[in-house]
Design a protein around this motif. Structure first.
Motif, mmCIF file in Angstrom:
data_model
loop_
_atom_site.group_PDB
_atom_site.id
_atom_site.type_symbol
_atom_site.label_atom_id
_atom_site.label_comp_id
_atom_site.label_asym_id
_atom_site.label_seq_id
_atom_site.Cartn_x
_atom_site.Cartn_y
_atom_site.Cartn_z
ATOM 1 N N LEU A 1 31.281 47.191 -7.671
ATOM 2 C CA LEU A 1 31.622 46.158 -6.695
ATOM 3 C C LEU A 1 31.694 46.731 -5.285
ATOM 4 O O LEU A 1 31.374 46.031 -4.307
ATOM 5 N N ALA A 2 32.119 47.990 -5.160
ATOM 6 C CA ALA A 2 32.160 48.611 -3.835
ATOM 7 C C ALA A 2 30.745 48.705 -3.244
ATOM 8 O O ALA A 2 30.538 48.466 -2.049
ATOM 9 N N GLU A 3 29.781 49.043 -4.074
ATOM 10 C CA GLU A 3 28.395 49.097 -3.606
ATOM 11 C C GLU A 3 27.904 47.708 -3.205
ATOM 12 O O GLU A 3 27.186 47.550 -2.215
ATOM 13 N N GLU A 4 28.313 46.687 -3.956
ATOM 14 C CA GLU A 4 27.954 45.315 -3.592
ATOM 15 C C GLU A 4 28.584 44.928 -2.257
ATOM 16 O O GLU A 4 27.969 44.241 -1.435
ATOM 17 N N ALA A 5 29.818 45.368 -2.033
ATOM 18 C CA ALA A 5 30.508 45.061 -0.773
ATOM 19 C C ALA A 5 29.786 45.689 0.407
ATOM 20 O O ALA A 5 29.589 45.046 1.456
ATOM 21 N N GLY A 6 29.380 46.954 0.259
ATOM 22 C CA GLY A 6 28.650 47.615 1.335
ATOM 23 C C GLY A 6 27.327 46.933 1.621
ATOM 24 O O GLY A 6 26.953 46.730 2.789
ATOM 25 N N ARG A 7 26.608 46.538 0.563
ATOM 26 C CA ARG A 7 25.332 45.855 0.754
ATOM 27 C C ARG A 7 25.517 44.493 1.418
ATOM 28 O O ARG A 7 24.703 44.092 2.259
ATOM 29 N N ALA A 8 26.583 43.789 1.029
ATOM 30 C CA ALA A 8 26.831 42.472 1.629
ATOM 31 C C ALA A 8 27.130 42.593 3.119
ATOM 32 O O ALA A 8 26.617 41.812 3.933
ATOM 33 N N ALA A 9 27.963 43.579 3.489
ATOM 34 C CA ALA A 9 28.278 43.780 4.903
ATOM 35 C C ALA A 9 27.025 44.152 5.687
ATOM 36 O O ALA A 9 26.798 43.666 6.802
ATOM 37 N N ARG A 10 26.196 45.007 5.100
ATOM 38 C CA ARG A 10 24.947 45.403 5.764
ATOM 39 C C ARG A 10 24.003 44.211 5.904
ATOM 40 O O ARG A 10 23.392 44.011 6.964
ATOM 41 N N TRP A 11 23.854 43.423 4.843
ATOM 42 C CA TRP A 11 22.947 42.276 4.867
ATOM 43 C C TRP A 11 23.349 41.304 5.970
ATOM 44 O O TRP A 11 22.504 40.854 6.759
ATOM 45 N N LEU A 12 24.627 40.986 6.054
ATOM 46 C CA LEU A 12 25.088 40.062 7.088
ATOM 47 C C LEU A 12 24.865 40.641 8.479
ATOM 48 O O LEU A 12 24.437 39.932 9.402
ATOM 49 N N ALA A 13 25.162 41.927 8.642
ATOM 50 C CA ALA A 13 24.948 42.555 9.946
ATOM 51 C C ALA A 13 23.483 42.509 10.348
ATOM 52 O O ALA A 13 23.154 42.320 11.524
ATOM 53 N N ALA A 14 22.578 42.659 9.384
ATOM 54 C CA ALA A 14 21.148 42.603 9.685
ATOM 55 C C ALA A 14 20.750 41.228 10.217
ATOM 56 O O ALA A 14 19.804 41.110 11.007
ATOM 57 N N TYR A 15 21.470 40.194 9.802
ATOM 58 C CA TYR A 15 21.200 38.834 10.279
ATOM 59 C C TYR A 15 22.084 38.458 11.467
ATOM 60 O O TYR A 15 22.222 37.288 11.800
ATOM 61 N N ARG A 16 22.703 39.478 12.085
ATOM 62 C CA ARG A 16 23.573 39.287 13.253
ATOM 63 C C ARG A 16 24.779 38.409 12.918
ATOM 64 O O ARG A 16 25.257 37.635 13.745
ATOM 65 N N LEU A 17 25.279 38.544 11.713
ATOM 66 C CA LEU A 17 26.458 37.820 11.256
ATOM 67 C C LEU A 17 27.592 38.832 11.031
ATOM 68 O O LEU A 17 27.337 40.023 10.828
#
Length: 234
Positions: free
Chosen positions: A44-60
């Motif tokens: 789940l920690a890896e999922e959390a990091g990916r989610a934060a990165r994904w949103l940041a990539a979309y300027r969110l």
């Protein structure tokens, strides 16, 4: 497997204020370490990091939402995990962890696309659920809708479409309905540059959680090249 002795990305100086420019890879790494420090499993920690990165990539606000969610969930991940009773999802704590909920939604994407709607809630910082829905929409070539408290979003294989991004970003917790999407009411959001401006205060919140994952160096571990800061990777 991630190595818990690896230090988090370098942060701003102690006297720094304002904003801090970081790469998407640094956001991923810091988010993963911070979530682990807050008590998440490595998966789940890896999922959390990916989610934060994904949103940041979309300027969110991915790092911002993750920092706020971890602050509330801290050390009680199981209490915030979804308990699924038919179409109704709840947690023992009341609100749902958006990362654990997003991962569970991904596992049920086929059923959702076929019409099995889910009533969630409330969900902490629901914007963190969006990356999971978009990944599922891409993987099974479908649309998935998310609605609740003024939020109207459709996850598509090309990216997310929201009726009002400001409403979604402003929600600290709300009840959501997840179901099949039938129409995207606009153009999908597109990813931006490979770097993101994050406030120093948010980065420090994440770093405080990440600090908990460091293994104190001992004389034996130093001689073996292990311990905190050794930088060895599996």
């Amino acid at each position: 497997m991630s190595d818990p002795t690896i230090q988090s990305p370098a942060g701003p100086a102690d006297d720094a204020t304002g904003a801090w420019q970081v790469s998407l890879a640094e956001i991923d790494a810091m988010g993963r370490k911070a979530a682990r420090g807050a008590g998440f499993s490595w998966g789940l920690a890896e999922e959390a990091g990916r989610a934060a990165r994904w949103l940041a990539a979309y300027r969110l606000p991915g790092p911002e939402a993750l920092a706020a969610a971890l602050t509330e969930i801290d050390g009680a991940v199981r209490q915030y995990a979804p308990h699924i009773d038919g179409a109704l999802w709840r947690s023992h704590a009341g609100p749902l962890c958006p990362v654990a909920t997003g991962a569970a939604l991904s596992d049920r994407a086929d059923r959702i696309a076929e019409g099995a709607a889910c009533a969630l809630g409330p969900v902490l910082h629901p914007i963190l659920v969006v990356p999971f829905l978009c990944r599922a929409a891409r993987d099974i070539s479908c649309m998935i809708a998310m609605e609740g408290n003024g939020i109207r979003l459709v996850a598509t294989a090309e990216g997310p479409v929201a009726f009002d991004w400001r409403t979604l970003q402003a929600q600290a917790r709300c009840r959501l309905t997840i179901g099949p999407g039938f129409e995207a009411f606009g153009e999908p959001l597109r990813p931006g540059p490979e770097a993101r401006i994050v406030s120093v205060s948010v980065w420090r919140v994440l770093d405080r959680f990440a600090q908990r994952t460091y293994v104190p160096a001992t004389e034996a571990s130093r001689q073996a090249g292990a311990g905190a800061g050794a930088g060895n990777r599996d």
